[in-house]
Design an enzyme around this catalytic site. Structure first.
Site, PDB file in Angstrom:
ATOM      1  N   ASN A 132       0.833  -1.206   0.000  1.00 38.61           N
ATOM      2  CA  ASN A 132       0.000   0.000   0.000  1.00 38.61           C
ATOM      3  C   ASN A 132       0.865   1.252   0.000  1.00 38.61           C
ATOM      4  OD1 ASN A 132      -2.020  -1.829   0.197  1.00 38.61           O
ATOM      5  ND2 ASN A 132      -2.432  -1.500   2.361  1.00 38.61           N
ATOM      6  N   CYS A 187      12.292  14.101  -8.686  1.00 44.95           N
ATOM      7  CA  CYS A 187      12.621  14.664 -10.003  1.00 44.95           C
ATOM      8  C   CYS A 187      13.058  13.543 -10.955  1.00 44.95           C
ATOM      9  CB  CYS A 187      13.756  15.678  -9.827  1.00 44.95           C
ATOM     10  SG  CYS A 187      14.445  16.244 -11.382  1.00 44.95           S
ATOM     11  N   ASP A 230      -0.620   4.262   0.981  1.00 41.94           N
ATOM     12  CA  ASP A 230      -1.453   5.243   1.692  1.00 41.94           C
ATOM     13  C   ASP A 230      -0.859   5.757   3.005  1.00 41.94           C
ATOM     14  OD1 ASP A 230      -1.955   3.125   3.543  1.00 41.94           O
ATOM     15  OD2 ASP A 230      -3.744   2.502   2.421  1.00 41.94           O
ATOM     16  N   LEU A 273     -10.570 -11.423   2.613  1.00 43.24           N
ATOM     17  CA  LEU A 273     -12.008 -11.539   2.374  1.00 43.24           C
ATOM     18  C   LEU A 273     -12.327 -12.680   1.412  1.00 43.24           C
ATOM     19  CD1 LEU A 273     -14.493 -10.012   3.311  1.00 43.24           C
ATOM     20  CD2 LEU A 273     -14.261  -8.493   1.355  1.00 43.24           C
ATOM     21  N   GLU A 274     -11.548 -12.759   0.337  1.00 43.83           N
ATOM     22  CA  GLU A 274     -11.742 -13.860  -0.608  1.00 43.83           C
ATOM     23  C   GLU A 274     -10.537 -14.778  -0.537  1.00 43.83           C
ATOM     24  OE1 GLU A 274     -13.512 -10.967  -4.081  1.00 43.83           O
ATOM     25  OE2 GLU A 274     -11.393 -11.132  -3.622  1.00 43.83           O
ATOM     26  N   SER A 295      -4.673  -9.915  -2.887  1.00 45.33           N
ATOM     27  CA  SER A 295      -5.319 -10.896  -3.758  1.00 45.33           C
ATOM     28  C   SER A 295      -4.359 -11.963  -4.272  1.00 45.33           C
ATOM     29  CB  SER A 295      -5.962 -10.171  -4.947  1.00 45.33           C
ATOM     30  OG  SER A 295      -4.994  -9.367  -5.584  1.00 45.33           O
ATOM     31  N   HIS A 332       5.878  -0.527  -2.754  1.00 47.67           N
ATOM     32  CA  HIS A 332       5.332   0.133  -3.945  1.00 47.67           C
ATOM     33  C   HIS A 332       5.366   1.667  -3.840  1.00 47.67           C
ATOM     34  CE1 HIS A 332       2.953  -3.712  -5.274  1.00 47.67           C
ATOM     35  NE2 HIS A 332       4.215  -3.747  -5.616  1.00 47.67           N
TER      36      HIS A 332
HETATM   37  P1  OAD Z   1      -6.128  -6.118  -4.533  1.00 51.17           P
HETATM   38  O1  OAD Z   1      -7.167  -5.089  -4.761  1.00 51.17           O
HETATM   39  O2  OAD Z   1      -5.637  -6.938  -5.678  1.00 51.17           O
HETATM   40  O3  OAD Z   1      -6.657  -7.168  -3.467  1.00 51.17           O
HETATM   41  C1  OAD Z   1      -7.233  -6.784  -2.278  1.00 51.17           C
HETATM   42  C2  OAD Z   1      -7.677  -8.047  -1.569  1.00 51.17           C
HETATM   43  O4  OAD Z   1      -8.184  -7.637  -0.307  1.00 51.17           O
HETATM   44  C3  OAD Z   1      -8.782  -8.825  -2.282  1.00 51.17           C
HETATM   45  O5  OAD Z   1      -8.398 -10.185  -2.390  1.00 51.17           O
HETATM   46  C4  OAD Z   1     -10.000  -8.676  -1.356  1.00 51.17           C
HETATM   47  O6  OAD Z   1     -10.745  -9.867  -1.229  1.00 51.17           O
HETATM   48  C5  OAD Z   1      -9.345  -8.374  -0.032  1.00 51.17           C
HETATM   49  N1  OAD Z   1     -10.152  -7.553   0.882  1.00 51.17           N
HETATM   50  C6  OAD Z   1     -11.015  -6.555   0.591  1.00 51.17           C
HETATM   51  N2  OAD Z   1     -11.544  -6.035   1.694  1.00 51.17           N
HETATM   52  C7  OAD Z   1     -11.009  -6.723   2.745  1.00 51.17           C
HETATM   53  C8  OAD Z   1     -11.151  -6.665   4.160  1.00 51.17           C
HETATM   54  N3  OAD Z   1     -11.960  -5.784   4.744  1.00 51.17           N
HETATM   55  N4  OAD Z   1     -10.443  -7.540   4.905  1.00 51.17           N
HETATM   56  C9  OAD Z   1      -9.617  -8.445   4.327  1.00 51.17           C
HETATM   57  N5  OAD Z   1      -9.440  -8.541   3.001  1.00 51.17           N
HETATM   58  C10 OAD Z   1     -10.119  -7.690   2.213  1.00 51.17           C
HETATM   59  O7  OAD Z   1      -4.952  -5.391  -3.805  1.00 51.17           O
HETATM   60  P2  OAD Z   1      -3.439  -5.819  -3.669  1.00 51.17           P
HETATM   61  O8  OAD Z   1      -3.328  -7.303  -3.545  1.00 51.17           O
HETATM   62  O9  OAD Z   1      -2.846  -4.974  -2.614  1.00 51.17           O
HETATM   63  O10 OAD Z   1       0.243  -2.115  -7.239  1.00 51.17           O
HETATM   64  O11 OAD Z   1      -2.888  -5.372  -5.066  1.00 51.17           O
HETATM   65  C11 OAD Z   1      -1.548  -5.532  -5.319  1.00 51.17           C
HETATM   66  C12 OAD Z   1      -1.030  -4.414  -6.165  1.00 51.17           C
HETATM   67  O12 OAD Z   1      -1.808  -4.295  -7.357  1.00 51.17           O
HETATM   68  C13 OAD Z   1      -1.134  -3.042  -5.535  1.00 51.17           C
HETATM   69  O13 OAD Z   1      -0.116  -2.751  -4.648  1.00 51.17           O
HETATM   70  C14 OAD Z   1      -1.096  -2.150  -6.716  1.00 51.17           C
HETATM   71  C15 OAD Z   1      -2.021  -2.898  -7.620  1.00 51.17           C
HETATM   72  O14 OAD Z   1      -1.928  -2.660  -8.917  1.00 51.17           O
HETATM   73  C16 OAD Z   1       0.817  -0.935  -7.516  1.00 51.17           C
HETATM   74  O15 OAD Z   1       0.261   0.137  -7.343  1.00 51.17           O
HETATM   75  C17 OAD Z   1       2.179  -1.063  -8.070  1.00 51.17           C
HETATM   76 ZN    ZN Z   2      15.884  17.869 -10.484  1.00 52.76          ZN
END
Ligand code: OAD
Ligand code: ZN
Length: 234
Positions: A89, A114, A91, A200-201, A175, A106
């Site tokens: 994340n 720059c 954030d 969650l999934e 995920s 990330h």
């Molecule tokens: P995803 O959006 O792929 O996956 C989020 C996962 O969190 C899903 O499997 C949901 O089921 C689960 N989820 C949602 N709400 C939840 C909750 N309340 N409790 C538990 N699980 C929950 O996000 P990431 O796996 O983080 O890359 O994605 C990986 C990367 O893909 C990110 O860092 C980003 C993106 O493109 C960059 O920005 C480089």
């Molecule tokens: Zn510069």
């Protein structure tokens, strides 16, 4: 001394009010991911990309860490130097919750740099500037400090070392589809870690988990953490 490593993804911030990537059907807050999260997208239209990340930054300041972030702070308080946290994340909520040993693989919304001389700036200092902010040293354009598709994540050497040397690997809210992070569970398991998932999934890489808890991490993670603290001395 038990070593514990955590990996988090967008799911851990979902209950704080930040939408996950997969939930938005390949769109990221109504933008095509390749337009706002790739070097090509930035070259084509830097001002749209900047507008997008300024909004994401403002959004991150408007939300608070939730009980899952706080559970990881507790884990760190218990395990101290034996605890590390890798997050996908951007954030900043782990730091705001109080976690310290965090690897933001990330990048981070709070920072930009720059494209020529690589000087870093705080987004809070440039947010009021023109659509595409410029470097005060060399005049070239600044870009968000985010690892985009096609770029190499930060801290990969440190992360590999952590994965090979941890006793427990706890994976929350991801995920398991975006590599290299999706492969971390396999590495840790091959090197002997006990692997625990909370999501969650069911993630794509479910087969590599010794223990999997399905549901919202805000409910489940505090319990999982409580059990780890009761079971293992630091
Ligand atoms: P995803 O959006 O792929 O996956 C989020 C996962 O969190 C899903 O499997 C949901 O089921 C689960 N989820 C949602 N709400 C939840 C909750 N309340 N409790 C538990 N699980 C929950 O996000 P990431 O796996 O983080 O890359 O994605 C990986 C990367 O893909 C990110 O860092 C980003 C993106 O493109 C960059 O920005 C480089
Ligand atoms: Zn510069």
């Amino acid at each position: 001394m038990t070593k514990i490593l955590a990996l988090t993804g967008a799911g851990i911030s979902a209950e704080s009010g930040i939408r996950t990537f997969r939930d938005s059907n390949g769109l990221w807050e109504d933008h095509r991911v390749e337009d706002v999260a790739s070097p090509e997208g930035f070259r084509k239209d830097p001002s749209t990309v900047w507008e997008f990340y300024k909004q994401r930054y403002a959004q991150s300041l408007g939300v608070d860490p939730n009980s899952a972030h706080l559970a990881l702070v507790k884990l760190e308080e218990h395990f101290g130097d034996s605890f590390h946290l890798i997050t996908q994340n951007v954030d900043g909520l782990h730091f705001r919750a109080g976690s310290q040993r965090v690897y933001e693989m990330h990048g981070r919304l709070q920072s930009c740099f720059c494209i020529s001389c690589r000087t870093h700036y705080k987004v809070q200092d440039i947010i009021m500037e023109s659509e595409v902010p410029r470097c005060k040293k060399c005049g070239d354009i600044l870009r968000p400090d985010i690892v985009w598709f096609g770029e190499i994540p930060y801290y990969l050497y440190e992360i590999e070392d952590l994965l090979k040397n941890t006793d427990i690997f706890l994976i929350v809210g991801t995920s398991g589809v975006v590599y290299p992070a999706a492969g971390f569970v396999m590495t840790a398991k091959l090197f002997g870690a006990y692997t625990i998932g909370v999501n969650l999934e069911k993630p794509d890489n479910l087969g590599f988990f010794d223990e999997f808890h399905q549901g919202k991490c805000g409910d489940i993670l505090p319990k999982v953490v409580g059990k780890l603290i009761d079971t293992y001395e630091h």
